[in-house]
Design a protein around this motif. Structure first.
Motif, PDB file in Angstrom:
ATOM      1  N   THR A  55      11.911  20.861   5.856  1.00 44.84           N
ATOM      2  CA  THR A  55      13.224  21.507   5.881  1.00 44.84           C
ATOM      3  C   THR A  55      14.304  20.541   6.342  1.00 44.84           C
ATOM      4  O   THR A  55      15.396  20.463   5.744  1.00 44.84           O
ATOM      5  CB  THR A  55      13.190  22.740   6.809  1.00 44.84           C
ATOM      6  N   ALA A  56      14.033  19.791   7.405  1.00 41.81           N
ATOM      7  CA  ALA A  56      15.003  18.811   7.902  1.00 41.81           C
ATOM      8  C   ALA A  56      15.277  17.739   6.852  1.00 41.81           C
ATOM      9  O   ALA A  56      16.434  17.325   6.651  1.00 41.81           O
ATOM     10  CB  ALA A  56      14.486  18.176   9.196  1.00 41.81           C
ATOM     11  N   ASN A  57      14.248  17.288   6.156  1.00 38.79           N
ATOM     12  CA  ASN A  57      14.420  16.275   5.113  1.00 38.79           C
ATOM     13  C   ASN A  57      15.250  16.812   3.951  1.00 38.79           C
ATOM     14  O   ASN A  57      16.030  16.071   3.345  1.00 38.79           O
ATOM     15  CB  ASN A  57      13.058  15.794   4.613  1.00 38.79           C
ATOM     16  N   ASP A  98      13.792  11.136  -4.223  1.00 32.54           N
ATOM     17  CA  ASP A  98      14.279  12.180  -3.320  1.00 32.54           C
ATOM     18  C   ASP A  98      13.217  13.254  -3.096  1.00 32.54           C
ATOM     19  O   ASP A  98      13.091  13.784  -1.981  1.00 32.54           O
ATOM     20  CB  ASP A  98      15.557  12.812  -3.888  1.00 32.54           C
ATOM     21  N   VAL A  99      12.462  13.592  -4.139  1.00 28.04           N
ATOM     22  CA  VAL A  99      11.373  14.570  -3.984  1.00 28.04           C
ATOM     23  C   VAL A  99      10.299  13.997  -3.074  1.00 28.04           C
ATOM     24  O   VAL A  99       9.821  14.671  -2.149  1.00 28.04           O
ATOM     25  CB  VAL A  99      10.785  14.959  -5.355  1.00 28.04           C
ATOM     26  N   ASP A 100       9.928  12.737  -3.302  1.00 30.69           N
ATOM     27  CA  ASP A 100       8.921  12.107  -2.446  1.00 30.69           C
ATOM     28  C   ASP A 100       9.389  12.057  -0.994  1.00 30.69           C
ATOM     29  O   ASP A 100       8.590  12.246  -0.059  1.00 30.69           O
ATOM     30  CB  ASP A 100       8.618  10.691  -2.941  1.00 30.69           C
ATOM     31  N   ALA A 101      10.694  11.819  -0.788  1.00 30.70           N
ATOM     32  CA  ALA A 101      11.238  11.691   0.571  1.00 30.70           C
ATOM     33  C   ALA A 101      11.232  13.015   1.325  1.00 30.70           C
ATOM     34  O   ALA A 101      11.341  13.021   2.560  1.00 30.70           O
ATOM     35  CB  ALA A 101      12.654  11.125   0.509  1.00 30.70           C
ATOM     36  N   LEU A 102      11.110  14.140   0.623  1.00 31.42           N
ATOM     37  CA  LEU A 102      11.006  15.430   1.318  1.00 31.42           C
ATOM     38  C   LEU A 102       9.801  15.456   2.242  1.00 31.42           C
ATOM     39  O   LEU A 102       9.796  16.145   3.262  1.00 31.42           O
ATOM     40  CB  LEU A 102      10.892  16.570   0.302  1.00 31.42           C
ATOM     41  N   PHE A 103       8.765  14.694   1.883  1.00 31.87           N
ATOM     42  CA  PHE A 103       7.511  14.717   2.638  1.00 31.87           C
ATOM     43  C   PHE A 103       7.379  13.541   3.594  1.00 31.87           C
ATOM     44  O   PHE A 103       6.536  13.582   4.491  1.00 31.87           O
ATOM     45  CB  PHE A 103       6.329  14.768   1.665  1.00 31.87           C
ATOM     46  N   ASN A 105       6.254  10.760   5.690  1.00 29.15           N
ATOM     47  CA  ASN A 105       4.891  10.299   5.953  1.00 29.15           C
ATOM     48  C   ASN A 105       3.923  11.455   6.162  1.00 29.15           C
ATOM     49  O   ASN A 105       2.794  11.264   6.629  1.00 29.15           O
ATOM     50  CB  ASN A 105       4.880   9.393   7.197  1.00 29.15           C
ATOM     51  N   LEU A 106       4.373  12.667   5.843  1.00 30.94           N
ATOM     52  CA  LEU A 106       3.540  13.856   6.038  1.00 30.94           C
ATOM     53  C   LEU A 106       2.426  13.921   4.985  1.00 30.94           C
ATOM     54  O   LEU A 106       2.513  13.311   3.920  1.00 30.94           O
ATOM     55  CB  LEU A 106       4.393  15.124   5.919  1.00 30.94           C
ATOM     56  N   VAL A 107       1.412  14.703   5.284  1.00 28.33           N
ATOM     57  CA  VAL A 107       0.445  15.088   4.261  1.00 28.33           C
ATOM     58  C   VAL A 107       1.136  16.105   3.362  1.00 28.33           C
ATOM     59  O   VAL A 107       1.575  17.161   3.827  1.00 28.33           O
ATOM     60  CB  VAL A 107      -0.817  15.692   4.895  1.00 28.33           C
ATOM     61  N   ASP A 108       1.299  15.783   2.090  1.00 29.56           N
ATOM     62  CA  ASP A 108       2.045  16.615   1.142  1.00 29.56           C
ATOM     63  C   ASP A 108       1.180  17.814   0.734  1.00 29.56           C
ATOM     64  O   ASP A 108       0.184  17.642   0.026  1.00 29.56           O
ATOM     65  CB  ASP A 108       2.409  15.755  -0.066  1.00 29.56           C
TER      66      ASP A 108
END
Length: 280
Positions: A55-57, A98-103, A105-108
């Motif tokens: 959400t923050a991303n 931008d889609v990749d950056a939503l996650f 370093n998280l586990v997507d």
């Protein structure tokens, strides 16, 4: 040209809804794809820490845009809705960072489900892949925060019309002959409202023509749906919802203060008995 919006009483189709807490399974996803269940609601399917970070991303994303296709909301990613294939796939390629950056370093969690489903289908001799064209390929998801006001923040609609009427340079129209599954991950939900409303009605081409939504499936009027039973699915951050997108569905009004409603959305379905396509 004048549109005739008088229709016979909408046919009622039963809803088969499964709700539980825990992680989602590929077998359950396949049950929706095969039309065995209408909707799947998995509560607490991914952690609040992951949900809050996504959400923050989204909020600070440089790729955050306002929708300009008649459906009010903000988004990161690309949508095939009302776009030709060249435009959609070009936008998907541009939006991929931008889609990749939503996650970060998280586990997507979206990619995790995609990979698990791909492995399960492969065992059955079925390929799962992202939709593609000469212009590029689809993203794994898009992030959307609907902003409509009143009774619905997202008006009642179906997801089949836009797939069925996609241009011939898409791979997608073949999927409309089967179940168009709509997959939603919910990183953020408002304190009140924003629920998924699912009507017991799966419109036909003639139904859509009668309502003037033949190519978009959006929106169905309150008058048309007046006699149709519905179910509200109460959602919370960290939940996953998966539905047969051929059934009319919408998002109920929500509180305007506090947390926004954010959804990571994808579509997928059988294009052939041995091929499932995934897109946004």
């Amino acid at each position: 040209m004048e549109t005739n919006q008088v229709s016979q009483t909408p046919a009622i189709s039963p809803l088969v809804i499964r709700e539980r807490t825990g992680s989602i399974s590929a077998a359950e996803v396949i049950s929706v794809l095969k039309g065995e269940i209408t909707a799947l609601h998995i509560k607490q399917a991914f952690s609040t820490e992951i949900a809050d970070e996504i959400t923050a991303n989204f909020i600070r994303s440089p790729g955050l845009k306002e929708r300009n296709d008649g459906v009010p909301g903000q988004y990161v990613g690309a949508s095939h809705y009302r776009n030709d294939a060249a435009t959609y796939f070009a936008e998907a390629e541009t939006a991929r960072p931008d889609v990749d950056a939503l996650f970060g370093n998280l586990v997507d969690p979206v990619r995790g489900l995609f990979d698990a489903l791909k492995r399960q289908l492969h065992k059955q001799g079925i390929e799962l892949r992202l939709a593609r064209s000469d212009s590029g390929q689809a993203n794994i998801c898009r992030a959307v925060s609907w902003s409509g006001g009143g009774t619905y923040v997202l008006q009642p609609h179906d997801d089949v019309a836009q797939v069925l009427c996609a241009e011939n340079d898409y791979e997608l129209p073949a999927v409309a002959q089967n179940t168009v599954a709509a997959l939603n991950f919910y990183p953020s939900m408002p304190e009140e409202g924003g629920n998924l409303r699912l009507w017991s009605h799966k419109p036909t081409v003639n139904d859509r023509k009668s309502q003037g939504v033949e190519t978009t499936g959006y929106p169905y009027s309150a008058a048309y749906l007046e006699t149709v039973p519905y179910r509200d699915i109460q959602l919370r951050a960290g939940d996953i919802g998966l539905i047969d997108g051929g059934f009319v569905h919408g998002v109920t009004g929500q509180s305007s203060n506090g947390r926004r409603r954010l959804v990571l959305n994808s579509f997928f379905g059988f294009a052939r008995p041995d091929l499932v396509l995934w897109w946004t």
